[in-house]
Motif scaffolding. Structure first.
Motif, PDB file in Angstrom:
ATOM      1  N   ALA A 306       0.851  -1.207   0.000  1.00 24.61           N
ATOM      2  CA  ALA A 306       0.000   0.000   0.000  1.00 24.61           C
ATOM      3  C   ALA A 306       0.884   1.254   0.000  1.00 24.61           C
ATOM      4  CB  ALA A 306      -0.931  -0.024   1.205  1.00 24.61           C
ATOM      5  N   ASP A 307       1.955   1.243   0.805  1.00 24.78           N
ATOM      6  CA  ASP A 307       2.864   2.395   0.835  1.00 24.78           C
ATOM      7  C   ASP A 307       3.545   2.585  -0.523  1.00 24.78           C
ATOM      8  OD1 ASP A 307       2.166   2.752   3.428  1.00 24.78           O
ATOM      9  OD2 ASP A 307       4.046   2.009   4.301  1.00 24.78           O
ATOM     10  N   GLY A 308       3.685   1.506  -1.273  1.00 30.52           N
ATOM     11  CA  GLY A 308       4.305   1.593  -2.601  1.00 30.52           C
ATOM     12  C   GLY A 308       3.324   2.010  -3.692  1.00 30.52           C
ATOM     13  N   GLY A 309       2.095   2.312  -3.312  1.00 31.68           N
ATOM     14  CA  GLY A 309       1.137   2.834  -4.286  1.00 31.68           C
ATOM     15  C   GLY A 309       0.283   1.761  -4.968  1.00 31.68           C
ATOM     16  N   VAL A 310       0.393   0.504  -4.512  1.00 30.84           N
ATOM     17  CA  VAL A 310      -0.410  -0.572  -5.106  1.00 30.84           C
ATOM     18  C   VAL A 310      -1.761  -0.620  -4.380  1.00 30.84           C
ATOM     19  CG1 VAL A 310      -0.466  -3.034  -5.665  1.00 30.84           C
ATOM     20  CG2 VAL A 310       1.737  -1.855  -5.449  1.00 30.84           C
ATOM     21  N   ALA A 311      -2.837  -0.793  -5.123  1.00 37.24           N
ATOM     22  CA  ALA A 311      -4.155  -0.907  -4.488  1.00 37.24           C
ATOM     23  C   ALA A 311      -4.321  -2.344  -3.990  1.00 37.24           C
ATOM     24  CB  ALA A 311      -5.262  -0.556  -5.477  1.00 37.24           C
ATOM     25  N   VAL A 312      -4.421  -2.481  -2.677  1.00 42.16           N
ATOM     26  CA  VAL A 312      -4.604  -3.808  -2.063  1.00 42.16           C
ATOM     27  C   VAL A 312      -5.519  -3.669  -0.853  1.00 42.16           C
ATOM     28  CG1 VAL A 312      -2.565  -5.198  -2.668  1.00 42.16           C
ATOM     29  CG2 VAL A 312      -2.332  -3.392  -0.963  1.00 42.16           C
ATOM     30  N   HIS A 313      -6.197  -4.767  -0.519  1.00 48.72           N
ATOM     31  CA  HIS A 313      -7.004  -4.813   0.709  1.00 48.72           C
ATOM     32  C   HIS A 313      -6.229  -5.594   1.765  1.00 48.72           C
ATOM     33  CE1 HIS A 313     -10.683  -3.269  -1.095  1.00 48.72           C
ATOM     34  NE2 HIS A 313     -10.451  -4.040  -2.143  1.00 48.72           N
TER      35      HIS A 313
END
Ligand code: PLP
Length: 421
Positions: A306-313
């Motif tokens: 998430a911190d790397g900009g990937v959309a994840v739950h």
């Protein structure tokens, strides 16, 4: 001459590729394959050693004592009302799923997208018509009752089969009890048979798996087995829980197909599984430790992505993420990346990180999704360290064990995130 065209499993192919790269001395980060990182409980391993003399064929349906234990286990862990007569033990849940599809005359098979790789070729091998219900990141990759109702209403009078997998591969998410309860009346309205793939049920990170069978017992066929929670995928033992009042002809067809395909699950493995299906302190500690490790690790992986900009739950069960790179679409396009397969190929070539393109799971390539599994570590080492510590570890202790034993995997995650910047 013509042959049926079926796709080989992409996950198994990638595992082979990773092996070849590693053999050639390259550093690889295997986020592509979903094998449990743990080892079966000691007493189950010991029981297998002792059962090597069991060279006899077991009953097609499975050894009676084992089926009794399985029924008790599912009642104790999930409150499911089942009995040995409603259980089939097969050589892996994969063949149980295929055989169940084979038991139907040509039917409609409905899959949510994303779905596990093997359902599509299985539906095709069994001669069914395939349908996808697309889902989105915003709906947490879940199908909704309204979507299901609208889709089922378009289908003709052939049998309707929905394959539902939760906690999910490739998404690591599950359905809540109210979500399952809300699907049940729609399923009943359209007379849908559900293949409820609950192979990751026992590795729900909070130990809170709920089965659709609770809300839709009449046409739900649950599959599970030793592969994930018991860390014994190669032992090839799967389990199917049949609906309470399954039509006799359907049950007979399942057993007839089983007897004409695999005959029985390996007898020594069935014998070894008997102590595995005793729900006592040993099993509770064993499964509790796995859940704890996967929960803490899953949260850690989530934060890095998430911190790397990937959309994840944040994950809820199993050991997967469906990573969604679409928030980075513009910067990826500037690098000539417009599809998930190019993304995964470039990532592998430039970093050694292996992800599986979302298209393997029914997603559109332009969605820029990929599956990441976080099992590239020795779970046995962490479990042993937990056992040696004696007292139940807190989350911070598990973080320390992860730092120590999952360093290679964490390095791979940072490589992935750096590559995206
Ligand atoms: N279903 C899902 C979603 C899986 O991920 C897997 C294995 O990877 C299976 C079924 C097959 O499990 P088994 O080893 O019991 O055949």
């Amino acid at each position: 001459m013509t042959f049926r065209t079926t796709e080989p499993s992409r996950t198994l192919q990638l595992n082979e590729l990773a092996k070849d790269m590693a053999a050639a001395g390259e550093t690889v980060y295997r986020f592509g394959f979903g094998q449990s990182p743990f080892m079966p409980p000691r007493r189950v391993q010991d029981a297998l050693h002792e059962a090597t003399g069991r060279v006899d064929y077991a009953p097609v349906q499975g050894i009676r004592e084992l089926r009794e234990k399985i029924a008790q286990f599912h009642t104790a862990t999930e409150g499911i009302d089942t009995s040995p007569e409603q259980i089939i033990v097969g050589s892996g849940s994969k063949i149980l799923l295929l055989n169940t599809l084979m038991a139907f005359e040509p039917a409609h098979v409905v899959l949510p997208a994303p779905s596990w790789v093997s359902y599509k070729p299985q539906a095709q091998m069994a001669g069914h018509e395939l349908h996808w219900i697309p889902t989105t990141f915003e709906q947490r990759w879940r199908i909704t009752p309204a979507q299901l109702d609208a889709h089922m209403a378009t289908l003709d009078g052939r049998s309707k089969i929905l394959v539902l997998n939760y906690p999910g591969n490739p998404d690591g998410l599950t359905y809540t009890a109210p979500e399952l309860e809300a699907l049940a009346p729609v399923l009943e309205k359209h007379g849908v048979w559900v293949l409820s793939d609950e192979i990751y049920g026992m590795v729900h990170h909070d130990g809170a798996h709920v089965s659709l069978r609770k809300y839709y017992p009449q046409r739900t066929l649950v599959t599970s087995g030793l592969s994930k929670w018991c860390a014994a995928g190669g032992w090839r033992m799967g389990v199917q829980l049949l609906p309470v009042d399954i039509p006799v002809a359907f049950r007979d067809a399942l057993l007839a197909i089983a007897s004409s395909s695999y005959s029985c699950a390996p007898t020594p493995v069935q014998v070894a599984a008997i102590p595995g299906y005793i729900w006592d302190e040993v099993s509770q500690t064993y499964i509790g430790r796995q859940q704890h490790i996967l929960r803490v690790l899953g949260q850690q992986v989530y934060r890095i992505l998430a911190d790397g900009g990937v959309a994840v739950h944040p994950p809820q069960g199993g050991f997967y993420f469906l990573t969604d790179f679409s928030p980075l679409r513009e910067s990826l396009a500037a690098r000539g990346i417009f599809t998930d397969d190019v993304l995964c190929a470039n990532l592998l070539a430039e970093t050694g990180v292996i992800l599986l393109p979302g298209a393997a799971f029914g997603m559109q390539p332009e969605n820029l999704t990929a599956r990441l599994s976080y099992v590239d570590f020795s779970g046995a080492q962490i479990m042993n360290a937990m056992a040696d510590a004696g007292t139940p570890p807190g989350d911070e202790d598990v973080v320390a064990l992860i730092d120590r034993y999952c360093a290679h995997m964490l390095e791979g995650l940072h490589k992935l995130v750096e590559w995206l910047q």
